[in-house]
Design an enzyme around this catalytic site. Structure first.
Site, short mmCIF file in Angstrom:
data_model
loop_
_atom_site.label_atom_id
_atom_site.label_comp_id
_atom_site.label_asym_id
_atom_site.label_seq_id
_atom_site.Cartn_x
_atom_site.Cartn_y
_atom_site.Cartn_z
N ASN A 1 44.42 40.74 38.36
CA ASN A 1 43.85 39.56 37.84
C ASN A 1 42.54 39.56 38.26
O ASN A 1 41.89 40.69 38.65
CB ASN A 1 44.81 38.39 38.14
CG ASN A 1 44.90 37.51 37.17
OD1 ASN A 1 43.89 36.80 36.90
ND2 ASN A 1 45.94 37.09 36.44
N ARG A 2 42.04 38.16 38.22
CA ARG A 2 40.72 37.94 38.70
C ARG A 2 40.17 37.54 40.06
O ARG A 2 40.97 36.99 40.84
CB ARG A 2 39.99 36.85 37.57
CG ARG A 2 40.07 37.29 36.33
CD ARG A 2 39.60 36.11 35.23
NE ARG A 2 39.78 36.55 33.91
CZ ARG A 2 40.85 36.91 33.03
NH1 ARG A 2 42.00 36.43 33.66
NH2 ARG A 2 40.74 37.23 31.75
N HIS B 1 41.44 42.96 37.41
CA HIS B 1 42.19 44.05 37.54
C HIS B 1 41.52 45.20 38.45
O HIS B 1 41.85 46.50 37.64
CB HIS B 1 42.75 44.65 36.11
CG HIS B 1 43.67 43.69 35.53
ND1 HIS B 1 44.31 42.76 36.14
CD2 HIS B 1 44.17 43.35 34.28
CE1 HIS B 1 45.31 41.84 35.20
NE2 HIS B 1 44.91 42.29 34.27
N TYR C 1 53.15 45.85 28.10
CA TYR C 1 53.30 44.77 26.79
C TYR C 1 54.64 44.90 26.46
O TYR C 1 54.87 45.84 25.57
CB TYR C 1 52.36 44.95 26.04
CG TYR C 1 50.74 44.53 26.26
CD1 TYR C 1 50.23 43.45 25.65
CD2 TYR C 1 50.16 45.10 27.23
CE1 TYR C 1 48.79 43.28 25.86
CE2 TYR C 1 48.95 44.80 27.47
CZ TYR C 1 48.29 44.01 26.94
OH TYR C 1 46.93 43.67 27.28
N HIS D 1 51.95 46.21 34.08
CA HIS D 1 51.00 45.49 33.21
C HIS D 1 51.78 45.73 31.65
O HIS D 1 51.02 45.94 30.76
CB HIS D 1 49.53 45.75 33.07
CG HIS D 1 48.81 44.66 32.48
ND1 HIS D 1 48.94 44.26 31.16
CD2 HIS D 1 48.00 43.65 32.91
CE1 HIS D 1 47.85 43.22 30.87
NE2 HIS D 1 47.52 42.86 31.89
N GLU E 1 53.38 39.59 34.31
CA GLU E 1 52.85 40.39 35.52
C GLU E 1 53.37 39.85 36.83
O GLU E 1 52.48 38.85 37.38
CB GLU E 1 51.35 40.51 35.17
CG GLU E 1 50.85 41.09 33.67
CD GLU E 1 49.55 40.58 33.62
OE1 GLU E 1 48.53 40.92 34.46
OE2 GLU E 1 49.21 39.93 32.20
N GLN F 1 51.95 36.24 35.86
CA GLN F 1 51.01 35.88 34.96
C GLN F 1 51.84 36.07 33.43
O GLN F 1 52.27 37.18 33.25
CB GLN F 1 49.73 36.85 34.89
CG GLN F 1 48.64 36.47 34.07
CD GLN F 1 47.64 35.44 34.30
OE1 GLN F 1 48.10 35.20 35.67
NE2 GLN F 1 46.72 35.02 33.70
N ASP G 1 47.71 32.34 28.71
CA ASP G 1 47.23 33.50 29.97
C ASP G 1 47.27 33.01 31.28
O ASP G 1 46.07 32.53 31.67
CB ASP G 1 45.98 34.06 29.43
CG ASP G 1 45.52 35.16 30.34
OD1 ASP G 1 46.17 35.64 30.97
OD2 ASP G 1 44.28 35.66 29.97
#
Length: 439
Positions: free
Chosen positions: A171-172, A197, A274, A272, A404, A377, A338
């Site tokens: 993440n950030r 990431h 999908y 991660h 996540e 997340q 998100d």
């Protein structure tokens, strides 16, 4: 709500990697000294012996010649068989010159695990899951993860984090900066103005070593990566392992571990993948039903950085405490979901909490996720657009969803978030279970 929620740019970033600076040409190297130096005869042991023997012979009766010849030979053999230099210190032996050649990087490959009604394909590029075949209510297998047939997109950075492990910090991180033990660290800004990431070349774009690969009754594969001090701006060397194993109960287990070797450092890994339980080629996931055992989210600012507050989900479009169709309220969330949920209300089993349950009505496939991380997340593939995946399938917006499990975003700059700092010698651990069933 819009102010609180912000606009979310999960994977919408430009790889502005500047070309490497050309190396400065090195100066012409000085020629080595020639070895043919003029001989200094006064210091040459052999010439000293020749001169002495000559002098002795001129003044010596003939019956001594044999004896002198013997002495001469003996002296020559002794001097010239001695190790050079003659005055070697006792107990010292010449050390061989070891040129430490760096080990060649592992080759990028695909690997397969079969067992417990699941078939999983993985790659050592980013320790990623590239395909997972799971049965529907009639036993029909479908590939339920988004991905690529070729390794190229995983290697060249065009994959939007499909199936990989992200790190050193998922993440950030706000403005790509944090201070630890009084030292400010500046990270790669790959999602301006923030780091996302792990940076331009996070763990997802590196080729991991295969430490172990078991194809028998208990199929598993262990990937290993050595993250060096200063990589993407992070401090200290870190040894990382990720072990995927298939359990008999149609469950994929992932155990992630990381040990800082010499400096304290933030570590927060996430998986991660999908997911699209109807099949990766079946369109969007808006009809999937979702339950998240999280009673709060960490609301974010306009650049998707948490404000540090906690917001109860009750009465908002973020409430998935009971199962709800993903598409039913997504239009109330600008840009789509998100967001980081605080995992606080699921039951606990063997040290893992029940994080989420996803169900697809068309196939009756169900995915239950268990983990021991404090957050998860939830991301609805908002930036997928025209990506050509497996079998030529084009993945569009909302073609997959991510759950996540992770440390909270920007935790390294938020004292009220659970700490993600790991000290040297301590071990970061993060375990996940992906349990498949039908309803």
């Amino acid at each position: 709500m819009e102010q609180l929620v912000g606009v979310h740019h999960h994977h919408h970033h430009h790889h502005s990697l500047s070309p490497r600076t050309p190396r400065t040409p090195t100066r012409a190297q000085a020629q080595p000294l020639l070895h043919h130096l003029p001989s200094n005869r006064s210091r040459d042991p052999q010439s000293q012996i020749h001169a002495a023997v000559g002098r002795i012979l001129r003044a010596t009766p003939p019956f001594f010649l044999v004896l002198l010849a013997a002495v001469y030979l003996l002296a020559s053999v002794t001097i010239f068989s001695a190790p050079t230099p003659l005055l070697r210190l006792r107990g010292t032996s010449p050390r061989p010159l070891l040129l430490s050649m760096p080990a060649p990087p592992p080759a990028p490959e695909f690997f397969e695990l079969h067992g417990g009604r699941l078939r999983v394909r993985l790659t050592n590029v980013g320790a990623a899951v590239t395909s997972l075949l799971a049965p529907d209510k009639n036993g029909v297998l479908a590939d339920v993860v988004l991905g690529f047939d070729s390794l190229d997109p995983y290697l060249n950075g065009t994959s939007p984090y499909f199936g990989c492990i992200v790190g050193r910090v998922a993440n950030r991180i706000k403005n790509g900066k944090f201070t630890l033990n009084g030292v400010q660290h500046n990270l790669s800004i790959n999602n301006p103005p923030n780091t996302l990431h792990g940076g331009f070349k996070g763990f997802d774009k590196t080729i991991w070593e295969v430490a172990e690969y078991n194809k028998g009754d208990n199929p598993s594969i262990t990937f290993k990566y050595y993250s060096k001090d200063g990589e993407e701006g992070y401090p200290g060397d870190v040894s990382v392992t990720a072990r995927y194993s298939l359990l008999p109960s149609a469950t994929l287990k992932l155990e992630m571990e990381a040990i800082p070797l010499n400096k304290a450092t933030p570590i927060s890994l996430a998986q991660h993948t999908y997911w699209n339980l109807a099949g990766h080629n079946s369109g969007d996931v808006l009809s999937h039903s979702l339950q998240i055992w999280g009673s709060q989210i960490t609301p974010v600012d306009q650049t998707s950085i948490p404000t540090g507050e906690f917001m109860p989900v009750s009465g908002t479009p973020f409430d998935f405490l009971t199962g709800n169709r993903i598409g039913s309220r997504i239009h109330q969330v600008p840009g789509g979901y998100d967001h980081n949920y605080v995992v606080d209300s699921g039951e606990e089993r063997l040290g893992l909490r029940h994080v989420a349950k996803v169900a697809d009505p068309s196939s009756s496939r169900v995915l239950d996720i268990w983990a021991d991380a404090p957050g998860v997340q939830f991301y609805t593939g908002n930036f997928l657009h025209g990506i050509v995946g497996k079998g030529g399938v084009v993945y569009g917006k909302h073609a997959g969803l991510c759950l996540e499990t992770q440390g909270f975003p920007n935790a390294v700059n938020q004292p009220n978030f659970p700490s993600i700092i790991i000290q040297p010698g301590e071990k970061y651990r993060h375990t996940m279970l992906f349990e498949f069933s039908t309803e």
